[in-house]
Design an enzyme around this catalytic site. Structure first.
Site, PDB file in Angstrom:
ATOM      1  N   ASP A   1       0.879  -1.170   0.000  1.00 21.03           N
ATOM      2  CA  ASP A   1       0.000   0.000   0.000  1.00 21.03           C
ATOM      3  C   ASP A   1       0.916   1.219   0.000  1.00 21.03           C
ATOM      4  O   ASP A   1       1.756   1.382   0.895  1.00 21.03           O
ATOM      5  CB  ASP A   1      -0.871   0.034   1.264  1.00 21.03           C
TER       6      ASP A   1
ATOM      7  N   ASP B   1     -13.261  -4.105  -1.030  1.00 18.67           N
ATOM      8  CA  ASP B   1     -13.015  -3.812   0.389  1.00 18.67           C
ATOM      9  C   ASP B   1     -14.304  -4.022   1.183  1.00 18.67           C
ATOM     10  O   ASP B   1     -14.962  -3.059   1.593  1.00 18.67           O
ATOM     11  CB  ASP B   1     -12.548  -2.354   0.543  1.00 18.67           C
TER      12      ASP B   1
HETATM   13  O1  1PR Z   1     -10.789   2.869  -5.043  1.00 15.86           O
HETATM   14  O2  1PR Z   1      -9.869   2.261  -7.261  1.00 15.86           O
HETATM   15  O3  1PR Z   1      -8.970   4.206  -6.039  1.00 15.86           O
HETATM   16  O4  1PR Z   1      -8.521   1.902  -5.282  1.00 15.86           O
HETATM   17  C1  1PR Z   1      -7.993   2.147  -4.031  1.00 15.86           C
HETATM   18  C2  1PR Z   1      -7.290   0.894  -3.605  1.00 15.86           C
HETATM   19  O5  1PR Z   1      -6.617   1.188  -2.402  1.00 15.86           O
HETATM   20  C3  1PR Z   1      -8.241  -0.266  -3.337  1.00 15.86           C
HETATM   21  O6  1PR Z   1      -7.673  -1.437  -3.864  1.00 15.86           O
HETATM   22  C4  1PR Z   1      -8.295  -0.352  -1.814  1.00 15.86           C
HETATM   23  O7  1PR Z   1      -8.343  -1.709  -1.402  1.00 15.86           O
HETATM   24  C5  1PR Z   1      -6.951   0.254  -1.393  1.00 15.86           C
HETATM   25  N1  1PR Z   1      -7.025   0.983  -0.127  1.00 15.86           N
HETATM   26  C6  1PR Z   1      -7.623   2.177   0.073  1.00 15.86           C
HETATM   27  N2  1PR Z   1      -7.412   2.557   1.350  1.00 15.86           N
HETATM   28  C7  1PR Z   1      -6.701   1.618   1.949  1.00 15.86           C
HETATM   29  C8  1PR Z   1      -6.228   1.636   3.336  1.00 15.86           C
HETATM   30  O8  1PR Z   1      -5.616   0.678   3.806  1.00 15.86           O
HETATM   31  N3  1PR Z   1      -6.494   2.715   4.040  1.00 15.86           N
HETATM   32  N4  1PR Z   1      -5.773  -0.486   1.266  1.00 15.86           N
HETATM   33  C9  1PR Z   1      -6.457   0.616   1.025  1.00 15.86           C
HETATM   34  C10 1PR Z   1      -6.209  -1.667   1.083  1.00 15.86           C
HETATM   35  C11 1PR Z   1      -5.779  -3.709   1.927  1.00 15.86           C
HETATM   36  C12 1PR Z   1      -4.765  -4.565   1.351  1.00 15.86           C
HETATM   37  C13 1PR Z   1      -3.846  -5.065   2.392  1.00 15.86           C
HETATM   38  C14 1PR Z   1      -4.443  -6.358   2.863  1.00 15.86           C
HETATM   39  C15 1PR Z   1      -3.471  -7.221   3.559  1.00 15.86           C
HETATM   40  N5  1PR Z   1      -5.348  -2.380   1.844  1.00 15.86           N
HETATM   41  O9  1PR Z   1      -4.051  -3.944   0.386  1.00 15.86           O
HETATM   42  O10 1PR Z   1      -2.662  -5.181   1.751  1.00 15.86           O
HETATM   43  O11 1PR Z   1      -5.558  -6.105   3.705  1.00 15.86           O
HETATM   44  O12 1PR Z   1      -3.050  -6.676   4.736  1.00 15.86           O
HETATM   45  P1  1PR Z   1      -2.453  -7.571   5.909  1.00 15.86           P
HETATM   46  O13 1PR Z   1      -1.802  -8.735   5.257  1.00 15.86           O
HETATM   47  O14 1PR Z   1      -1.457  -6.697   6.598  1.00 15.86           O
HETATM   48  O15 1PR Z   1      -3.628  -7.928   6.770  1.00 15.86           O
HETATM   49  P2  1PR Z   1      -9.595   2.873  -5.919  1.00 15.86           P
END
Ligand code: 1PR
Length: 541
Positions: free
Chosen positions: A234, A393
């Protein structure tokens, strides 16, 4: 430096191929018109997307006779992916379009009644003890395709071809073929790590052609498709304006301390390389603040991809901000144009988040009809389904009874705060900030219909908890669709990876915090899986 000619006729990620060729000590010259084919000694035909799209582009630009002449002249020729398929007479994908016909036979489609299609991931290319451009029985190669040439023992061999095969489910297909001056691979050697670079080098030096078909001895071939392990980064701009790898707990990426700084876990390019060298099968970058920033101005993310693709020879996915948008100067930019920029910078797949949920809402609002205008449809039409991932998500919503909501519920083994025994998963947008009245089953079915190739299934409740994947969610999604699913959120130790593969039919598992915090390496996870008898690819140095 010696040179190789690359046929420039389709959009797609050819940057990685160029990087791979340069890594082998060669330079690339582009062939941009049929007359230039005659200048080529060694010619490579890369391929992405649909068979028909590829062949009709080649035909309308007048390339087909030039390619046939090149081959007939005995000059080295290599086809990759659709570039292999083009050598056959035709494909079920586009039955009205003719192939080059260099190899007799037509391609058909993988059967998806028992397994996910497309076939995505690392599989073998077993050449049955015959030398085929340094393919090795113990190595794995990266495939991504829906159509294949079914292997019938002796059929191609009787026409003089040396053949390597892969097996997916109960189907054995042609993974690579070679004869005289021709080499073609269904897999992507430029995305197959060191094993793929070896094959490219063997083509470029001519050593592979010299040794073709000789009997070789080696270890017994290993099994089929491996369990894919994906490292996810991320990425966002921190308060100092630098792009950093961060990681949230249930999507909150700020430190728990008073200053609430964005957690900074390292530099994206360096971390991607580290995970590649640990054996990650893919690397995913999610630009998690892109719902606020216009991605067109987000050149640093493009730069991250460019630099990563120079040293990381496995598939790269980029997500965040893939949607129709308006640039800071007022220019309209389509999702397809944004995806194109990413593909040109080294991405193999784009991942769509918020926009996919909104497109799914629209799909149901108009009675489940498709008009070809969504980002998913447009990008998959241009680059193929395999290039489009939808990242979801979801979060749990507990209900007391299965029919307490119109949404697809499950009976859960983990009751809610008031003892509720049922739940459904609500999809969110904008990084979990906004919850929509759409359940995960509705969304995955809609985006599958639109042409998505794969689902990246996060889970807000589990993200960053180290408590294991949400197996109930993964099972519900796998039961709803045919395309591959990447399980994400919650991995805290190698046993969690083992558990998700043992208890669900997930096609891949993704980890973030577990790797970023240095608790386990990708290699340790894979070693654990191998010990438990699961098929994994180990990094070849
Ligand atoms: O909506 O098309 O602009 O895409 C935004 C992207 O950013 C989406 O794929 C969304 O999942 C991601 N995203 C947005 N905010 C966050 C955040 O964390 N605040 N991250 C985010 C998503 C989840 C996974 C993470 C897993 C594994 N993060 O990427 O890597 O949950 O984590 P872990 O193994 O530590 O539990 P758009």
């Amino acid at each position: 430096m010696p040179e190789v000619h690359l046929l420039d006729y389709v959009a797609g990620n050819v940057r990685s191929l160029v990087n791979a060729i340069e890594k082998c000590g060669y330079t690339v010259s582009w062939v941009r018109s049929p007359s230039e084919v005659a200048n080529a000694d060694k010619l490579i035909l890369p391929g992405v997307g649909h068979f028909g799209h590829c062949l009709s582009q080649l035909a309308s630009a007048g390339y087909l006779p030039a390619i046939k002449e090149h081959i007939a002249a005995g000059k080295p020729f290599m086809g990759i992916c659709v570039g292999l398929q083009a050598l056959f007479e035709g494909s079920l994908e586009d039955p009205e379009v003719a192939g080059l016909g260099t190899i007799k036979g037509k391609l058909d489609r993988f059967d998806d009644s028992q397994k996910a299609v497309p076939h995505i991931g690392w599989n073998s290319a077993n050449s049955s003890s015959k030398s085929l451009y340094d393919l090795r029985p113990e190595s794995k190669y990266y495939y991504v395709h829906t159509y294949k040439f079914p292997y019938v023992q002796g059929e191609l061999e009787s026409q003089g071809w040396t053949v390597a095969t892969g097996t997916y489910g109960s189907e054995t297909f042609v993974g690579a073929v070679a004869k005289d001056n021709i080499l073609a691979t269904q897999f992507h050697p430029e995305k197959s790590g060191v094993a793929g670079l070896r094959l490219i080098k063997s083509f470029l030096t001519g050593e592979g052609a010299k040794a073709l078909g000789q009997t070789v001895t080696g270890p017994a071939p290993t099994g089929g498709l491996t369990k894919r392990i994906i490292a996810c980064l991320d990425v966002r701009t921190n308060d100092q304006g630098d792009l950093v790898v961060t990681k949230g707990d249930q999507y909150d990426v700020r430190e728990k301390s008073d200053d609430r700084n964005v957690r900074n876990l390292g530099k994206p390019v360096e971390m991607a390389k580290k995970y590649y060298e640990q054996g990650a099968d893919e690397v995913t970058f999610l630009n998690i603040t892109s719902f606020r920033d216009c991605p067109v101005a987000d050149l640093p993310m493009l730069e991250i991809l460019r630099r990563t693709s120079e040293t990381v020879f496995v598939p790269l996915t980029i997500g965040g901000g893939i949607r129709d948008t308006v640039d800071t100067d007022g220019t309209k930019v389509s999702a397809l144009e944004i995806a194109t920029m990413y593909f040109k910078s080294g991405a193999d797949k784009v991942s769509i988040g918020s926009d996919a949920v909104l497109a799914a809402e629209e799909y149901y609002a108009v009675g489940q009809k498709l008009f070809g205008n969504t980002a998913i449809e447009q990008i998959s039409k241009a680059y193929g389904n395999q290039a489009v991932v939808v990242s979801i998500d979801p979060k749990r919503v507990y209900v007391p009874k299965a029919d307490a909501t119109r949404h697809a519920t499950i009976k859960t083994a983990f009751p809610g705060p008031k003892g509720e025994e049922f739940c459904w998963y609500a999809c969110t947008i904008k990084g979990g900030r906004e919850t929509r009245d759409m359940d995960v089953v509705e969304v995955v079915k809609a985006v599958e219909a639109m042409g998505t190739g794969e689902i990246l299934l996060n889970c807000i409740d589990k993200d960053g908890t180290n408590s294991g994947y949400d197996l109930e969610l993964i099972t519900q999604v796998k039961d709803a669709i045919k395309i591959p699913v990447i399980a994400s959120s919650g991995a805290g130790n190698p046993a969690h990876f083992e558990e998700v593969f043992a208890k669900t039919r997930t096609d891949a598992a993704l980890g973030a915090g577990i790797f970023h915090r240095g608790e386990y390496t990708v290699k340790e996870v894979k070693d654990h899986l191998a010990q438990k008898g699961l098929e994994v690819r180990q990094f070849e140095g």
